[in-house]
Design a protein around this motif. Sequence first.
Motif, PDB file in Angstrom:
ATOM      1  N   SER A 118     -19.299  28.872   6.741  1.00 49.45           N
ATOM      2  CA  SER A 118     -19.629  28.095   7.940  1.00 49.45           C
ATOM      3  C   SER A 118     -20.435  26.857   7.566  1.00 49.45           C
ATOM      4  O   SER A 118     -21.015  26.762   6.477  1.00 49.45           O
ATOM      5  N   GLU A 174     -23.188  26.180   8.891  1.00 52.69           N
ATOM      6  CA  GLU A 174     -24.579  26.648   8.807  1.00 52.69           C
ATOM      7  C   GLU A 174     -24.896  27.139   7.397  1.00 52.69           C
ATOM      8  O   GLU A 174     -25.995  26.902   6.875  1.00 52.69           O
ATOM      9  N   VAL A 231     -35.108  27.927  16.308  1.00 55.85           N
ATOM     10  CA  VAL A 231     -34.154  27.805  17.402  1.00 55.85           C
ATOM     11  C   VAL A 231     -34.833  28.369  18.641  1.00 55.85           C
ATOM     12  O   VAL A 231     -35.164  29.558  18.683  1.00 55.85           O
ATOM     13  N   GLY A 249     -20.266  33.393  15.675  1.00 53.71           N
ATOM     14  CA  GLY A 249     -21.444  32.738  15.142  1.00 53.71           C
ATOM     15  C   GLY A 249     -22.132  33.565  14.075  1.00 53.71           C
ATOM     16  O   GLY A 249     -21.563  34.526  13.539  1.00 53.71           O
ATOM     17  N   LEU A 269     -26.686  32.925  16.770  1.00 54.26           N
ATOM     18  CA  LEU A 269     -26.489  31.495  17.028  1.00 54.26           C
ATOM     19  C   LEU A 269     -24.985  31.262  17.157  1.00 54.26           C
ATOM     20  O   LEU A 269     -24.233  31.454  16.211  1.00 54.26           O
ATOM     21  N   SER A 327     -21.314  29.826  17.297  1.00 55.06           N
ATOM     22  CA  SER A 327     -20.655  28.869  16.411  1.00 55.06           C
ATOM     23  C   SER A 327     -20.234  27.616  17.162  1.00 55.06           C
ATOM     24  O   SER A 327     -20.128  27.601  18.396  1.00 55.06           O
ATOM     25  N   SER A 328     -19.960  26.567  16.399  1.00 56.06           N
ATOM     26  CA  SER A 328     -19.512  25.316  16.996  1.00 56.06           C
ATOM     27  C   SER A 328     -18.165  25.492  17.679  1.00 56.06           C
ATOM     28  O   SER A 328     -17.874  24.849  18.685  1.00 56.06           O
ATOM     29  N   MET A 331     -18.845  26.867  21.038  1.00 58.64           N
ATOM     30  CA  MET A 331     -19.479  25.844  21.867  1.00 58.64           C
ATOM     31  C   MET A 331     -18.470  24.814  22.362  1.00 58.64           C
ATOM     32  O   MET A 331     -18.589  24.279  23.455  1.00 58.64           O
ATOM     33  N   GLN A 332     -17.452  24.537  21.536  1.00 61.98           N
ATOM     34  CA  GLN A 332     -16.472  23.518  21.907  1.00 61.98           C
ATOM     35  C   GLN A 332     -15.430  24.041  22.891  1.00 61.98           C
ATOM     36  O   GLN A 332     -14.794  23.273  23.591  1.00 61.98           O
ATOM     37  N   SER A 345     -30.459  27.935  25.067  1.00 61.53           N
ATOM     38  CA  SER A 345     -29.771  26.896  24.313  1.00 61.53           C
ATOM     39  C   SER A 345     -30.792  25.858  23.882  1.00 61.53           C
ATOM     40  O   SER A 345     -31.827  25.663  24.528  1.00 61.53           O
ATOM     41  N   ARG A 371     -26.809  23.931  21.093  1.00 62.82           N
ATOM     42  CA  ARG A 371     -26.367  25.216  20.532  1.00 62.82           C
ATOM     43  C   ARG A 371     -26.936  26.352  21.373  1.00 62.82           C
ATOM     44  O   ARG A 371     -28.132  26.395  21.656  1.00 62.82           O
ATOM     45  N   TYR A 404     -27.749  30.439  22.027  1.00 58.67           N
ATOM     46  CA  TYR A 404     -28.127  31.580  21.206  1.00 58.67           C
ATOM     47  C   TYR A 404     -28.414  32.784  22.103  1.00 58.67           C
ATOM     48  O   TYR A 404     -28.755  32.662  23.279  1.00 58.67           O
TER      49      TYR A 404
END
Length: 486
Positions: free
Chosen positions: A85, A87, A204, A219, A237, A239-240, A243-244, A275, A279, A281
């Motif tokens: 990832s 991250e 975070v 995530g 957390l 993942s992107s 989120m997308q 958030s 991001r 969580y």
Amino acid sequence: MADMKDNLFGTLAVRGHFVLPEQVNEALAIQLQFEQGGQKAPRMGEILAAKGYMTPEQVQAVLRGQGSPQGKMFGQVASAWHFCSEEDVQAALAFQQEQRAIGQRAPRIGEILVSRGAMKPHQIRAVLQAQGKQIVMCPTCGTRYNAVNVSAGAKLKCPRCQVVFVPFSSATRPDEDVRADITVSLPAIKVGETQSNQPPKMDVGGYQLGQKLGMDHSGVLYKALHPQTGNHVALRLLSSQVMQGAEEFDLWVSAGQTATELNHPNLQRILSMGSEGGRAYLVMEYVEGKSLRARVAEAHRLQPLEALEIMIQVGDALAYGHARDLIHGDLRPNHILIGLDGRVRLSGLGTPKQVMKDLRLMAEKSGNIPLYTAPEVLINEASADEQSDIYSLCSIGYHMVTGKPPMDGSDVLQAGMRIASQDVALPRSLDPGIAPYLERLLLKGLSPDQEDRYPSIVALLADLRKCRGGLLIQAQDLPEVASEIR
């Protein structure tokens, strides 16, 4: 036949361990059939995805890899190919900076990612090859380093001892030996041993992230510190990718809010959802202990009474969820936590699942994976219901008492077809000491046909408790337990 782009696609897909060479050859043969019939052949990636050999995300990763990764940084290629990832890459870069700041040698980013379990050695090699690099070793001092565009017969000078040598000649170790030695030569970077080996400090929502506990499509899961109490929590957390995707993100937010209201002694409590910086969580109770996966790995097989106790506690948590129309849908040993107090907690109840994505992710990382997922879920994730959780719980019970899962494989779809069409080995054929009534219970729960399983988790719990009582009094048989299974 396939054009240059398709040939490159196949090469990158095999190099990245997304598919086997035989699967690429099968796709080439399909393309040839189309061309011989006067039709336009589908692209290589389209065929491999249609056959279930690759996911759409993997196809896109390889297509991105065709865009000349040589000009890109190692971490950019590794994350673009979904070997790790973003991250993981950022954490490795931060660790490098920390080491340089204290005057220590900074390991290569690939070394850090392998030592932390984020990447495999063969994936390191694939990225380096894509960048036009090779791992070479000086025959005099043993130093390993990356060499760019090494041609046959080329001479290199070792940066440490200044000896000039020919890579991969008879004076050096063969190519495959260098590949095998890459893991051995890595420094022992183990999270949590010393302050300098800790992951980079990152907050975070006020929570200080610590050890990485695991990851899946949704995530990364961290051990973290609560900002007010100082107690440990588990923080996921998102993942992107989640989120997308607006729809999946909304599902997570809704599920997180609902899950905070769940309260059962055998559930890992979800404390809050928030958030920060774009991001989201999820904050959960941290269970001091180990996962069932770790417990089975260390013991190989559990005593039937211990296995039954775990199944009963997980069953109680599932019954609580089912009564509220919450299906787990992805029950596996790493979602079952055993506390130091012996109490079992089930994690992940009510949170969104992408079962096939996670199974393929595990298959890519380990090659061969145990399967606890019901066949109907492998065919259509939306079909998960109470009987699917019953199947998974009995699969885990089977593994606990026999020492092996009822089914495993590296190709998830093919394994799913085997689950639907083949009977599992009888538990007593693997361990004659297993009580016949416990064997019948497991086989009833593992029926490929949903209608032949227990009608509810409550019904399964009733028989689990009868089995526990039978084992305590050393009963030879309990005819009333799963009596229709013989």
